[in-house]
Design a protein around this motif. Sequence first.
Motif, PDB file in Angstrom:
ATOM      1  N   LEU A 167       0.841  -1.193   0.000  1.00 32.77           N
ATOM      2  CA  LEU A 167       0.000   0.000   0.000  1.00 32.77           C
ATOM      3  C   LEU A 167       0.874   1.240   0.000  1.00 32.77           C
ATOM      4  O   LEU A 167       1.943   1.270   0.630  1.00 32.77           O
ATOM      5  CB  LEU A 167      -0.909   0.026   1.236  1.00 32.77           C
ATOM      6  N   LEU A 168       0.419   2.279  -0.694  1.00 33.72           N
ATOM      7  CA  LEU A 168       1.034   3.599  -0.635  1.00 33.72           C
ATOM      8  C   LEU A 168       0.128   4.488   0.213  1.00 33.72           C
ATOM      9  O   LEU A 168      -1.068   4.626  -0.081  1.00 33.72           O
ATOM     10  CB  LEU A 168       1.202   4.166  -2.047  1.00 33.72           C
ATOM     11  N   LEU A 169       0.691   5.084   1.262  1.00 38.00           N
ATOM     12  CA  LEU A 169      -0.069   5.889   2.213  1.00 38.00           C
ATOM     13  C   LEU A 169       0.354   7.349   2.128  1.00 38.00           C
ATOM     14  O   LEU A 169       1.535   7.650   1.933  1.00 38.00           O
ATOM     15  CB  LEU A 169       0.154   5.391   3.638  1.00 38.00           C
ATOM     16  N   ILE A 170      -0.597   8.269   2.312  1.00 34.57           N
ATOM     17  CA  ILE A 170      -0.311   9.700   2.381  1.00 34.57           C
ATOM     18  C   ILE A 170      -0.966  10.260   3.635  1.00 34.57           C
ATOM     19  O   ILE A 170      -2.150   9.997   3.908  1.00 34.57           O
ATOM     20  CB  ILE A 170      -0.832  10.447   1.145  1.00 34.57           C
ATOM     21  N   GLY A 171      -0.198  11.024   4.399  1.00 35.58           N
ATOM     22  CA  GLY A 171      -0.732  11.630   5.609  1.00 35.58           C
ATOM     23  C   GLY A 171       0.148  12.763   6.086  1.00 35.58           C
ATOM     24  O   GLY A 171       1.115  13.155   5.411  1.00 35.58           O
ATOM     25  N   THR A 172      -0.186  13.308   7.280  1.00 37.84           N
ATOM     26  CA  THR A 172       0.598  14.385   7.886  1.00 37.84           C
ATOM     27  C   THR A 172       0.851  14.054   9.337  1.00 37.84           C
ATOM     28  O   THR A 172       0.184  13.208   9.940  1.00 37.84           O
ATOM     29  CB  THR A 172      -0.140  15.730   7.785  1.00 37.84           C
ATOM     30  N   GLU A 225       2.098  -0.484  13.347  1.00 35.16           N
ATOM     31  CA  GLU A 225       1.197  -1.490  13.928  1.00 35.16           C
ATOM     32  C   GLU A 225      -0.151  -1.387  13.232  1.00 35.16           C
ATOM     33  O   GLU A 225      -0.729  -0.301  13.118  1.00 35.16           O
ATOM     34  CB  GLU A 225       1.057  -1.240  15.425  1.00 35.16           C
ATOM     35  N   ILE A 226      -0.669  -2.508  12.769  1.00 39.05           N
ATOM     36  CA  ILE A 226      -1.891  -2.527  11.971  1.00 39.05           C
ATOM     37  C   ILE A 226      -3.071  -2.966  12.824  1.00 39.05           C
ATOM     38  O   ILE A 226      -3.017  -4.002  13.499  1.00 39.05           O
ATOM     39  CB  ILE A 226      -1.729  -3.472  10.768  1.00 39.05           C
ATOM     40  N   VAL A 266       1.795  -5.423   3.304  1.00 35.39           N
ATOM     41  CA  VAL A 266       0.660  -6.065   3.967  1.00 35.39           C
ATOM     42  C   VAL A 266       0.548  -7.495   3.468  1.00 35.39           C
ATOM     43  O   VAL A 266       1.084  -7.853   2.413  1.00 35.39           O
ATOM     44  CB  VAL A 266      -0.661  -5.302   3.697  1.00 35.39           C
ATOM     45  N   GLU A 267      -0.153  -8.333   4.237  1.00 34.70           N
ATOM     46  CA  GLU A 267      -0.366  -9.711   3.799  1.00 34.70           C
ATOM     47  C   GLU A 267      -1.321  -9.777   2.621  1.00 34.70           C
ATOM     48  O   GLU A 267      -1.183 -10.617   1.736  1.00 34.70           O
ATOM     49  CB  GLU A 267      -0.898 -10.548   4.969  1.00 34.70           C
ATOM     50  N   SER A 268      -2.321  -8.893   2.615  1.00 37.68           N
ATOM     51  CA  SER A 268      -3.273  -8.846   1.513  1.00 37.68           C
ATOM     52  C   SER A 268      -3.859  -7.450   1.439  1.00 37.68           C
ATOM     53  O   SER A 268      -4.202  -6.851   2.463  1.00 37.68           O
ATOM     54  CB  SER A 268      -4.391  -9.871   1.699  1.00 37.68           C
TER      55      SER A 268
END
Length: 739
Positions: free
Chosen positions: A34-39, A50-51, A85-87
């Motif tokens: 996954l590609l994540l964007i945040g601040t 941690e998921i 991630v696993e999936s």
Amino acid sequence: MPSSELSLSSSPAPLGRIARSGRIIACVIDETLLLLIGTGGPMTDQLPVEIDEDPSSQVTASVAGWRLPAPQSSATHGFAALLPVESSERLPTTLRFGRDGNGKRYIVAPRAASIAEVTAMLKDFAGPQLVHVLGRLVDVLIKPPHGEQRLPAITTLLKAGAASDGYIELLGEGHDGNIALKGWAHDLPAGICRAIIRSDETFLADCNVAVFPRNDAPEGSAGFVGLLSATDLPRARDIKGIFYRGRGAWRYAGLHERRVVTGPLDTPGHIRAMLLQSQGSPQVMLRLREAANGYDGTETISSLPVPVRLGVDALYQGDDGAFLISGWLLDADGHVESVRLCRQGGRARLDGGWTRTERSDVEEAFVDRPEFKSAISGHRRSHGFVGLVETLGGEPEGPVHLELTLRDSRRAYMPLFPVRLPARTAALRLLASVDPTSWALPDILDRQIVPFLTTAGSSAPTIETVVDMGPFDQAEGTAILLVAGEAEADFAALLGLLALDPQTRRAPIALVLQAERFRRHAVHIRQLSEFYRLPLRLVSVEGAGDACDMAQAAAESVNGSAVILLSASLTPANTGWYQALVTAYEAKEGSIISPTLAYEDHSIRWAGSTSLDRPDHLQSSRYAGYPVGAVNRLKLTRVAAASLDCCIMPREALMEDAGSSPIYLGASLKGLDLALRLSGKGYEAYWLPSLQMVGSDEVPEAGSAATARFVERVDRTLFRARWMPASETAKTFFEEAGV
């Protein structure tokens, strides 16, 4: 949209809303990333995540962060992170960035964004830091082993942030599949870099780069010559540009409007022209020198300064693309490391499996030359070779050449011009050129000829022309397919016998010839037909390898439920033979019935194929060699397979798809092979002892009696490979049949 959520359009919501909400936008790169964007606050390049509040699910994310142009109390930095991630089928609900449970907690937006949407967000959020952020993400995404699977995402990111850095002025294809580049750029370093090639599809490649000064390029730029290499590359003409990792970021070089695209023969010369002024690492310069020393269409073996010479006598290319080659290599001092057959995009080692042969003529041709005289030994004359290349690859219609590599890494070349022939014709021609007394001939048969025929494909023969030279359609009775093989040149005697027989002179007769022989003999056959007043039809067959092929193709040219096959090399020994076959067939309708085949001294040549379980008697008869008088009082007898040299059979059996067979050099075992396949289709076979046909054994196209022995050996090898595994089944059948 609620103020607590980020818009996923190309015009994202103000950055302050992300900071206040503590939310993350996720984009699916592939099933495990996954590609994540945040601040948030400052982050390191590698950070545990941690998921879904599960401490056991902690993974390490690769992070690219930047300082926000307008920092807030809750968010001073933006970030883009790649999370394994696993999936990716279900997005996480929450993520916690940091160690020991003290990191910052984020809520993941429930809808995933596309890579295009995320790229648009990054352009707005990262501002002048975009090039750095995209470079960090691409550096992670491109790493093996998943780099090629992620190329669509990588390309989308680079299109948004890779600055144009120069132009490509030349694209040159090489015979080895590599592509040469020439141009200029500001930020392309000498060495080996990863490159992403833009074309109709996207390709990942290594680029070996050397640089050189250019006065005609913009200030601060340098010329470059490069070599793109990968397992799969587009054609040079389809390339639109390349992305590459410069000194500080990913850059893009597009195509100059006056670009030049060269073929494999011209590319080595262009590389040579730039090589002397270029600088690069030793590894890169070695690769470029190899490319500059590539094949340019000229013969260079004869100019080698060492006592090495090579010649090719014949190069045959079969219908399936396999090559059969014969020639000689003079290398008494052992300078040669390898010999390869090559064409654009394909190459195969030739000397690994070839057979060496004695060639005293080679020594005699060079013994008076000073540079060879001391190297030639009178005790070593195995200078000849016969080789097979089953699969070459590359451009099917591309020019072919030999590449000779010396132990000092020098290479030399010889252009070749293959002769395209059916596999059977090619094998017979090569076999005829080999000395039949050579000790190497058995090895040539087993390692070159047999594999060449085994792997070869064959096209179905077709009727080219049908010409009626008499009242064929008004004739009555079962049609006679008179098949003329390679050895039969004069049909006058047999046609005369058919005209003198009151039964056959009224029967429809179809004389079947190969197309080439049809053109040579048609006029003479017409004269014979008019003289004998025969109801004769002349059938020309194209693409037939032997008499069996011609008979199968010509079956469409006659009518009736049954047909009599008769080889033009046979002569009836009995009056009334035609009616005897027809009467026997009426009693065993739907079967295949053959008479006894005898030699001119009236000894038995064939009297029923009765055994396959003895390797030395593949088509044995208990009566072979006996006088025909010993069997002519026997009754109609069931056998394993009939002889297709002469038989009466259902016409549909010839037209039925009975499966494939090897490509035999002779007609005898080819006929037995077809007869056995028809038996496997349910057509019973019988031998009619009271009827005899006289004729000699087949004379192969290869010529001499000595060569004929080796033709038989090849065919027996092919036949055993096809039928001997079934010997136990055949043995049981024979026992049940009382044979």
